[in-house]
Design an enzyme around this catalytic site. Structure first.
Site, PDB file in Angstrom:
ATOM      1  N   HIS A   1       1.639  -0.794  -0.051  1.00  0.00           N
ATOM      2  CA  HIS A   1       0.393   0.045   0.578  1.00  0.00           C
ATOM      3  C   HIS A   1       0.711   1.464   0.105  1.00  0.00           C
ATOM      4  O   HIS A   1       1.655   1.821  -0.217  1.00  0.00           O
ATOM      5  CB  HIS A   1       0.797   0.183   2.276  1.00  0.00           C
ATOM      6  CG  HIS A   1       0.095  -1.110   2.858  1.00  0.00           C
ATOM      7  ND1 HIS A   1      -0.063  -1.434   4.207  1.00  0.00           N
ATOM      8  CD2 HIS A   1      -0.265  -2.453   2.344  1.00  0.00           C
ATOM      9  CE1 HIS A   1      -0.625  -2.391   4.516  1.00  0.00           C
ATOM     10  NE2 HIS A   1      -0.406  -3.168   3.262  1.00  0.00           N
TER      11      HIS A   1
ATOM     12  N   GLU B   1       0.618   4.324   1.395  1.00  0.00           N
ATOM     13  CA  GLU B   1       1.665   5.380   2.408  1.00  0.00           C
ATOM     14  C   GLU B   1       2.996   5.094   1.907  1.00  0.00           C
ATOM     15  O   GLU B   1       3.708   5.872   1.553  1.00  0.00           O
ATOM     16  CB  GLU B   1       1.428   4.878   3.810  1.00  0.00           C
ATOM     17  CG  GLU B   1       0.029   5.132   4.487  1.00  0.00           C
ATOM     18  CD  GLU B   1      -0.935   3.971   4.386  1.00  0.00           C
ATOM     19  OE1 GLU B   1      -0.869   3.189   3.597  1.00  0.00           O
ATOM     20  OE2 GLU B   1      -1.076   3.752   5.705  1.00  0.00           O
TER      21      GLU B   1
ATOM     22  N   CYS C   1      -0.922   1.208   8.998  1.00  0.00           N
ATOM     23  CA  CYS C   1      -0.479  -0.032   9.975  1.00  0.00           C
ATOM     24  C   CYS C   1       0.716   0.020  10.388  1.00  0.00           C
ATOM     25  O   CYS C   1       1.747   1.332  10.084  1.00  0.00           O
ATOM     26  CB  CYS C   1      -0.622  -1.164   8.942  1.00  0.00           C
ATOM     27  SG  CYS C   1       0.988  -1.566   7.508  1.00  0.00           S
TER      28      CYS C   1
ATOM     29  N   CYS D   1       3.611   0.881   7.777  1.00  0.00           N
ATOM     30  CA  CYS D   1       3.420   2.421   7.199  1.00  0.00           C
ATOM     31  C   CYS D   1       4.027   3.424   8.165  1.00  0.00           C
ATOM     32  O   CYS D   1       4.476   4.354   7.820  1.00  0.00           O
ATOM     33  CB  CYS D   1       2.092   2.512   6.371  1.00  0.00           C
ATOM     34  SG  CYS D   1       2.099   1.414   4.927  1.00  0.00           S
TER      35      CYS D   1
END
Lengths: 156, 156
Positions: free
Chosen positions: B55, B57, B85, B88
């Site tokens: 992801h 992040e 999420c 993260c």
């Protein structure tokens, strides 16, 4: 504790001991395929890698997806010596791992039976089968010894 | 929306567009130091890397710690186009980021104001300052366009 012995958890515990010897918080993780073969393994490396995301579970997941060339780990099991934190539990769901077996619960930072209990939330889109307690006494002792040594100041 | 324009969020939105063009879910992230300088940036790469943890992040955090040679990002700000999420948000807390600025909320998988509301839990040991909404309309439009294109089948 009523659990059968497990080569995968024994290996995860050995990896935790390796981490402790390196001065890392002793957590080890192993990913196995449906036949029980080890696909990937890792221990905590946050200090060595200067990477706060380098938890045993996250590294084992990344290594398993790299080894298999797939983004999803359906059918596979993650064995880890400590209850995963929110980051790692989130990664387990994202990776679609079928089963999570962890040794010791982590009331301070766990996210499976503690804290957010992540897999039970509507915002979590995959719920692995969860087994807790296999190897718990041994995993807890490794952590206890590590932090006692740290407090005594002879940790590295 | 009453927010001042922000070069860091503009850059994160550009990174989201780059992700979309690659067929990745369009989320972009930037880490800035206290002077506003960009330390690291990333967009989603889960498909390209076949890595469910890739992801925006998480990648931006790993790149920032690598760039600075430090495990902790105290004093730094993470700018991201979508509410993080659980994985993260957990990584943001572990990295000790001082501030999180995100554009659009994510009712389906968010973990900051949705789902576990992670930073408010006792098992979360660091709570960044959180700003929501900067660039939200643009970030939502990028996501909407991406999924509309996917549904039409002309996504890559």
């Amino acid at each position: 504790m009523g659990f059968p012995s497990s080569p995968a958890m024994s290996r995860a515990l050995d990896l935790a001991r390796v981490a402790a010897a390196m001065g890392e918080v002793p957590v080890g993780a192993v990913v196995t395929d449906p036949s029980g073969q080890v696909v990937a393994e890792a221990h905590n490396r946050t200090r060595a890698d200067r990477d706060p995301t380098a938890h045993a579970e996250l590294l084992a997941i990344r290594r398993a997806t790299a080894a298999l060339g797939t983004e999803r780990l359906a059918g596979l099991t993650l064995w880890v010596t400590l209850e995963p934190c929110a980051m790692c539990a989130g990664a387990i769901a994202l990776a679609r791992l079928s089963r999570l077996v962890y040794a010791a619960p982590d009331p301070k930072a766990g996210a499976v039976v503690n804290g957010p209990r992540l897999f039970g939330l509507a915002t979590c889109h995959h719920r692995p089968e969860v087994v807790e307690g296999l190897g718990a006494a041994e995993a807890s002792q490794i952590l206890k010894d590590f932090f006692a040594r740290l407090r005594r100041g002879d940790g590295r």
